[in-house]
Write a protein that holds these residues in place. Structure first.
Motif, mmCIF file in Angstrom:
data_model
loop_
_atom_site.group_PDB
_atom_site.id
_atom_site.type_symbol
_atom_site.label_atom_id
_atom_site.label_comp_id
_atom_site.label_asym_id
_atom_site.label_seq_id
_atom_site.Cartn_x
_atom_site.Cartn_y
_atom_site.Cartn_z
ATOM 1 N N GLY A 28 0.735 -1.226 0.111
ATOM 2 C CA GLY A 28 0.077 0.044 -0.092
ATOM 3 C C GLY A 28 0.931 1.256 0.083
ATOM 4 N N ASN A 29 2.204 1.431 0.524
ATOM 5 C CA ASN A 29 2.891 2.308 0.719
ATOM 6 C C ASN A 29 4.256 2.027 -0.200
ATOM 7 N N GLY A 30 3.941 1.117 -1.229
ATOM 8 C CA GLY A 30 5.188 0.936 -1.966
ATOM 9 C C GLY A 30 5.471 2.029 -3.105
ATOM 10 N N LEU A 31 6.586 1.662 -3.771
ATOM 11 C CA LEU A 31 6.721 2.401 -4.815
ATOM 12 C C LEU A 31 5.809 2.628 -6.060
ATOM 13 N N ILE A 32 5.130 1.590 -6.505
ATOM 14 C CA ILE A 32 4.098 1.763 -7.588
ATOM 15 C C ILE A 32 3.017 2.540 -6.954
ATOM 16 N N ASN A 33 2.499 2.339 -5.775
ATOM 17 C CA ASN A 33 1.368 2.823 -5.367
ATOM 18 C C ASN A 33 1.557 4.386 -5.194
ATOM 19 N N ASN A 34 2.777 4.625 -4.717
ATOM 20 C CA ASN A 34 3.258 6.378 -4.595
ATOM 21 C C ASN A 34 3.310 7.099 -5.901
ATOM 22 N N ILE A 35 3.692 6.295 -6.838
ATOM 23 C CA ILE A 35 3.747 6.887 -8.203
ATOM 24 C C ILE A 35 2.312 7.072 -8.693
ATOM 25 N N MET A 36 1.370 5.986 -8.321
ATOM 26 C CA MET A 36 0.028 6.266 -8.901
ATOM 27 C C MET A 36 -0.528 7.260 -7.950
ATOM 28 N N LYS A 37 -0.278 7.506 -6.766
ATOM 29 C CA LYS A 37 -0.839 8.578 -6.142
ATOM 30 C C LYS A 37 -0.233 9.948 -6.735
ATOM 31 N N ASP A 38 0.887 10.066 -7.051
ATOM 32 C CA ASP A 38 1.312 11.354 -7.604
ATOM 33 C C ASP A 38 0.694 11.543 -8.983
ATOM 34 N N LEU A 39 0.353 10.497 -9.699
ATOM 35 C CA LEU A 39 -0.227 10.611 -10.803
ATOM 36 C C LEU A 39 -1.741 10.974 -10.802
ATOM 37 N N GLY A 40 -2.276 11.107 -9.737
ATOM 38 C CA GLY A 40 -3.742 11.214 -9.206
ATOM 39 C C GLY A 40 -4.578 9.836 -9.600
ATOM 40 N N MET A 41 -4.056 8.787 -9.753
ATOM 41 C CA MET A 41 -4.790 7.449 -9.954
ATOM 42 C C MET A 41 -5.374 6.665 -9.006
ATOM 43 N N GLY A 42 -4.921 7.208 -7.722
ATOM 44 C CA GLY A 42 -5.433 6.407 -6.583
ATOM 45 C C GLY A 42 -4.502 5.134 -6.266
ATOM 46 N N THR A 43 -4.847 4.412 -5.177
ATOM 47 C CA THR A 43 -4.002 3.207 -4.896
ATOM 48 C C THR A 43 -4.751 2.106 -5.484
ATOM 49 N N TYR A 44 -3.901 0.786 -5.306
ATOM 50 C CA TYR A 44 -4.466 -0.557 -5.462
ATOM 51 C C TYR A 44 -3.732 -1.262 -4.564
ATOM 52 N N ASP A 45 -4.355 -2.238 -3.845
ATOM 53 C CA ASP A 45 -3.903 -3.284 -2.789
ATOM 54 C C ASP A 45 -3.498 -4.413 -3.731
ATOM 55 N N PHE A 46 -2.439 -4.469 -4.249
ATOM 56 C CA PHE A 46 -2.036 -5.739 -5.164
ATOM 57 C C PHE A 46 -1.866 -6.730 -4.323
ATOM 58 N N LEU A 47 -1.122 -6.760 -3.113
ATOM 59 C CA LEU A 47 -0.800 -7.935 -2.416
ATOM 60 C C LEU A 47 -2.104 -8.838 -2.151
#
Length: 325
Positions: free
Chosen positions: A160-179
């Motif tokens: 949830g606080n990983g690199l991919i989710n941080n990039i998605m947040k910066d791009l305004g795409m929200g977060t996704y619980d991959f695991l």
């Protein structure tokens, strides 16, 4: 007089020893006397496999036909015959376990089989020696990571606080619980498995390619063959025996997913798509101490794997003209 004496007593000639034929077999006593260090080394290896492989197979087979309880031994446990195998098929989860096992295994086989071939060809065609060695070393390194370390890397990227989710947040795409996502579990599983093992899988293919004479490539170049044509006409036929061997072994172990990896990755949110035969055996055989049922499942997997290896080898010999034996 001397001439007559020479005629009566001809000079002695030394008999030539008969040269041993290259394929002539030595008697057992002579072979043991001559090669006893080699026989000792072979005996040690055979003893190792007998103790740590064949004895467990024998004891496991006996255990699968008994009702093993805590406090019993394999030999004094109650004999129940085929009841453990029947109990496995009465298990309501078994159909979903087989389905998940086959689906994950087929995905592993497809996505894990051809990348080492492609990577071996690409690195083999690198002309700069130091850069070729550098690339080989870099793709080998992930194989030596344990699954704990690999999962730590995956967690750092996809939590949830990983690199991919941080990039998605910066791009305004929200977060996704991959695991904990059922849809993302298998891509993460297969992707990390390919990343970890693809470099190590190239070793056998590199060994095959080192036997290719450079003159073949020079002759193909003179004939006007391009890079793709050289791969199709020279490289792939050279690699084909190893490819056949790897494919047969992969088909034989199609029911054997990497238990350690799945145990690290799966959680309550993905049980439906992640639970496989190995994890069920771990939960039932060790967690609930139903050792005999767990061993019965293991024996069935072993028999199915042996049948698949024999069948795939037979088909390969008939269709492609080559096999493991």
């Amino acid at each position: 007089m001397r001439a007559g004496a020479a005629a009566v007593n001809p000079p002695k000639t030394t008999k030539k020893k008969k040269a041993a034929k290259p394929n002539e077999k030595l008697p057992l006593k002579k072979a043991l006397k001559k090669f006893w260090p080699l026989y000792i080394m072979i005996a040690i290896v055979m003893l190792y496999y007998f103790i740590f492989n064949y004895i467990p197979i024998i004891m496991g087979t006996v255990l699968s036909f008994k009702d093993m309880k805590v406090g019993n031994t394999i030999w004094n446990a109650k004999w129940v015959g085929w009841d453990n195998y029947a109990e496995v098929f009465r298990e309501p989860e078994m159909l979903n376990l087989i389905k998940n096992t086959l689906e994950i295994s087929i995905m592993r086989l497809f996505w894990g089989f051809w990348p080492p071939i492609l990577l071996a060809i690409c690195i083999f065609d690198i002309l700069t020696p130091w850069y070729k060695k550098f690339c080989q070393t870099m793709v080998y390194i992930p194989y030596f990571f344990s699954w704990v370390i690999v999962y730590g890397i995956v967690f750092a990227f996809f939590s949830g606080n990983g690199l991919i989710n941080n990039i998605m947040k910066d791009l305004g795409m929200g977060t996704y619980d991959f695991l904990t996502s059922k849809e993302a579990f298998r891509p993460l599983l297969i992707g990390s498995q390919v990343w970890k093992g693809v470099g190590w899988g190239t070793i056998l293919y590199f060994a095959a390619l080192t036997n290719v004479s450079p003159d073949l490539y020079d002759a193909a170049k003179v004939d006007g063959a391009g890079p793709l044509r050289k791969i199709m006409a020279i490289t792939l036929p050279t690699m084909m025996p190893i490819i056949t061997f790897q494919l047969i072994m992969s088909l034989g172990s199609i029911l054997n997913n990497d238990f350690e990896q799945i145990l690290m990755y799966y959680n309550a949110g993905v049980y439906e798509v992640a639970d496989i035969i190995d994890t069920w055996v771990y939960r039932v055989g060790l967690g609930k101490m139903q050792y005999s049922i767990g061993q019965a499942v293991t024996m069935m997997k072993a028999v199915i794997g042996m049948v698949l290896i024999l069948s795939s080898n037979y088909i390969s010999n008939k269709v492609a003209g080559r096999g493991m034996w």
